[in-house]
Design a protein around this motif. Sequence first.
Motif, PDB file in Angstrom:
ATOM      1  N   GLU A   1       2.791   3.322 -10.520  1.00 54.28           N
ATOM      2  CA  GLU A   1       1.971   2.187 -10.925  1.00 54.28           C
ATOM      3  C   GLU A   1       0.475   2.534 -10.880  1.00 54.28           C
ATOM      4  O   GLU A   1      -0.299   2.112 -11.749  1.00 54.28           O
ATOM      5  CB  GLU A   1       2.230   0.982 -10.017  1.00 54.28           C
ATOM      6  N   LEU A   2       0.077   3.300  -9.878  1.00 55.79           N
ATOM      7  CA  LEU A   2      -1.325   3.694  -9.768  1.00 55.79           C
ATOM      8  C   LEU A   2      -1.692   4.725 -10.828  1.00 55.79           C
ATOM      9  O   LEU A   2      -2.793   4.677 -11.387  1.00 55.79           O
ATOM     10  CB  LEU A   2      -1.613   4.251  -8.371  1.00 55.79           C
TER      11      LEU A   2
ATOM     12  N   ARG B   1      -0.411   4.971 -13.807  1.00 53.78           N
ATOM     13  CA  ARG B   1      -0.565   4.271 -15.090  1.00 53.78           C
ATOM     14  C   ARG B   1      -1.926   3.588 -15.180  1.00 53.78           C
ATOM     15  O   ARG B   1      -2.603   3.635 -16.206  1.00 53.78           O
ATOM     16  CB  ARG B   1       0.556   3.233 -15.254  1.00 53.78           C
ATOM     17  N   ALA B   2      -2.318   2.944 -14.090  1.00 52.56           N
ATOM     18  CA  ALA B   2      -3.615   2.263 -14.091  1.00 52.56           C
ATOM     19  C   ALA B   2      -4.758   3.258 -14.280  1.00 52.56           C
ATOM     20  O   ALA B   2      -5.705   3.000 -15.046  1.00 52.56           O
ATOM     21  CB  ALA B   2      -3.794   1.493 -12.785  1.00 52.56           C
TER      22      ALA B   2
ATOM     23  N   ASP C   1      -4.875   4.429 -17.935  1.00 56.13           N
ATOM     24  CA  ASP C   1      -5.418   3.389 -18.811  1.00 56.13           C
ATOM     25  C   ASP C   1      -6.921   3.246 -18.644  1.00 56.13           C
ATOM     26  O   ASP C   1      -7.635   2.885 -19.589  1.00 56.13           O
ATOM     27  CB  ASP C   1      -4.736   2.046 -18.524  1.00 56.13           C
ATOM     28  N   LEU C   2      -7.416   3.511 -17.440  1.00 55.24           N
ATOM     29  CA  LEU C   2      -8.856   3.434 -17.181  1.00 55.24           C
ATOM     30  C   LEU C   2      -9.599   4.686 -17.640  1.00 55.24           C
ATOM     31  O   LEU C   2     -10.827   4.736 -17.589  1.00 55.24           O
ATOM     32  CB  LEU C   2      -9.111   3.208 -15.682  1.00 55.24           C
TER      33      LEU C   2
ATOM     34  N   ARG D   1      -8.305  -3.574 -10.273  1.00 58.36           N
ATOM     35  CA  ARG D   1      -7.986  -2.763 -11.459  1.00 58.36           C
ATOM     36  C   ARG D   1      -6.952  -1.698 -11.129  1.00 58.36           C
ATOM     37  O   ARG D   1      -5.998  -1.494 -11.880  1.00 58.36           O
ATOM     38  CB  ARG D   1      -9.260  -2.111 -12.012  1.00 58.36           C
ATOM     39  N   TYR D   2      -7.144  -0.995 -10.011  1.00 56.85           N
ATOM     40  CA  TYR D   2      -6.202   0.062  -9.660  1.00 56.85           C
ATOM     41  C   TYR D   2      -4.815  -0.512  -9.347  1.00 56.85           C
ATOM     42  O   TYR D   2      -3.796   0.115  -9.635  1.00 56.85           O
ATOM     43  CB  TYR D   2      -6.693   0.847  -8.440  1.00 56.85           C
TER      44      TYR D   2
ATOM     45  N   ARG E   1      -3.347  -3.363 -10.421  1.00 53.40           N
ATOM     46  CA  ARG E   1      -2.912  -4.473 -11.288  1.00 53.40           C
ATOM     47  C   ARG E   1      -1.403  -4.501 -11.484  1.00 53.40           C
ATOM     48  O   ARG E   1      -0.800  -5.576 -11.550  1.00 53.40           O
ATOM     49  CB  ARG E   1      -3.611  -4.370 -12.637  1.00 53.40           C
ATOM     50  N   ASP E   2      -0.748  -3.332 -11.585  1.00 59.65           N
ATOM     51  CA  ASP E   2       0.710  -3.295 -11.772  1.00 59.65           C
ATOM     52  C   ASP E   2       1.455  -3.568 -10.469  1.00 59.65           C
ATOM     53  O   ASP E   2       2.687  -3.681 -10.476  1.00 59.65           O
ATOM     54  CB  ASP E   2       1.138  -1.923 -12.321  1.00 59.65           C
TER      55      ASP E   2
END
Length: 565
Positions: A21-22, A24-25, A28-29, A102-103, A105-106
């Motif tokens: 999950e981290l 992916r974040a 995306d960032l 932000r980090y 979010r998932d």
Amino acid sequence: MDEDLATSTDAGFAGLGLRPELLRALADLGYEEPTPIQREAITPLIAGHDLVGQAATGTGKTAAFALPLLQSLEAGGSDSPTALVLVPTRELAEQVSQAVHRYGRDLNVRVLPVYGGQPISRQLHVLRRGVDVVVGTPGRILDHIERETLQLDAVRTVVLDEADEMLDMGFAEDIEAILAETPTERQTVLFSATMPPRIDAIARRHLREPLRIRMGRDTSAADALPTVRQSTYLVARAHKTAALGRILDVEMPTAAIVFCRTREEVDEVTESLNGRGYRAEALHGGLSQDQRDRVMGRLRGGSTELLVATDVAARGLDVEQLTHVINYNVPSAPEAYVHRIGRVGRAGRTGAAITLAEPREQRMLKAIERLTGQRIALEKLPTVTDLRARRLDLVRTTVQDAMSADDLDRFRSVLASLTDDADLETVALAGLKLLHEANGGDVDEQEIPAIAPMREREDRGRDSRGPGSDRFDDRRPGRGRSGSGPVTRVFVGLGRRAGLRPQDLVGAIAGEAGLPARDVGAIQITDRFSLVEVPEADAERVIRALSHSTIRGRRPTVRRDRPNH
């Protein structure tokens, strides 16, 4: 493009053991590779070690502690927070909170920023619903503890971010009190730009065999600023606004941050620059988060070229196209200077750091040079002649750039009609005159008086007073204040019976009113009330800010002092 990014991210952050999950974040960032502090800190923090990190602003330390904190987080598992991050200012509380959100979010992480100057009812409402991570200033965190609205018995990780700044603002006892409310079997992380003995003392008392990482002073000083041109101009206070405008006219930055000490100074400088034709925006703690976001969006989008800001409001900002950092005053602490100008030297970018120094601030420049190991060049202010030459040069370069355009043919008929009655040279000169006037035209300003450097003044002073004298002039340093202007006493309706301490007042004034701690004068605390000296020019701002703040869990009566208490 996406495959390249994913591969780079997997090779970088995935190698640190972060959960999907981290990753992916981060992808995306646009995070591709961990910074040195992230590479050194993330793995041992995930393993549960305590850590002391010396790292300056802009090194990526927020992600260095936020990602491990989220790695083991079971979001929504408890009504009480399992992680606490202490920061010195409300602006940094907002920024760290946004980064954690932000980090994570998932992971559906619940993050709450807690700081003074925000309605406490909103914070109480969110706390009742339950949060996973609390990011806050020590004063407001202690406020909630004393109200019994924040329970820290479930906290597994405590982060002290910008620890040296928190101590400078008088939060040492608050930090001790907060840590006493957390479990002893916790992970503790401490980040600081500098490592004075008092920071080391906190680490020895509250951290268990911590790993130590040093990327602060060396990175934030000489090694981090090889491409930054540093210069200073000596100017009297009465001429600083005019000097700033003239320097900007000559430098012509693509994007710049002008640092000021107070909100009022920010507003005054912004108004002055806009009057001179610049697109300047103010950024300070008096703006809402939405307003600050819009300002930053305009700067990054190019519709604004100058950002005039306080340190508190600008903490953590990074603007890719930034070319200049300008100190409207010499920062009170050498480390603050390093943090400011490091913004223009990040990721190998080149740029300029310019400081406007009053005569009394020259010794502070020497302290900065000792810290960075670099010389700050003393420049002469541009004269009216220099400015006129610069504007004519701007006309020349503008025309040269236009000559390479591919759509000039549409103007041939206009040129042909003009040359029916005048020769080509006259037409060209008339066009240059119009362009020059559109760029501001001829400069009609008074010369700014030159000021001799301190060494020259000292030498002249010794000559006039005779051998053996080493006095600079007849001024005496103020006690507890940097300025020499008039002061006034402010009455605060809290005293010893409320547990009030001098550092509580200094921290509240610095954090809420934006007044540097060194500008706070004598403090007198009685059983029922307190008196504190502040510069007369800042008194109303301090009164307004403290009147809307809570100190030691109470909202005090604040006014100008009336004699005979």
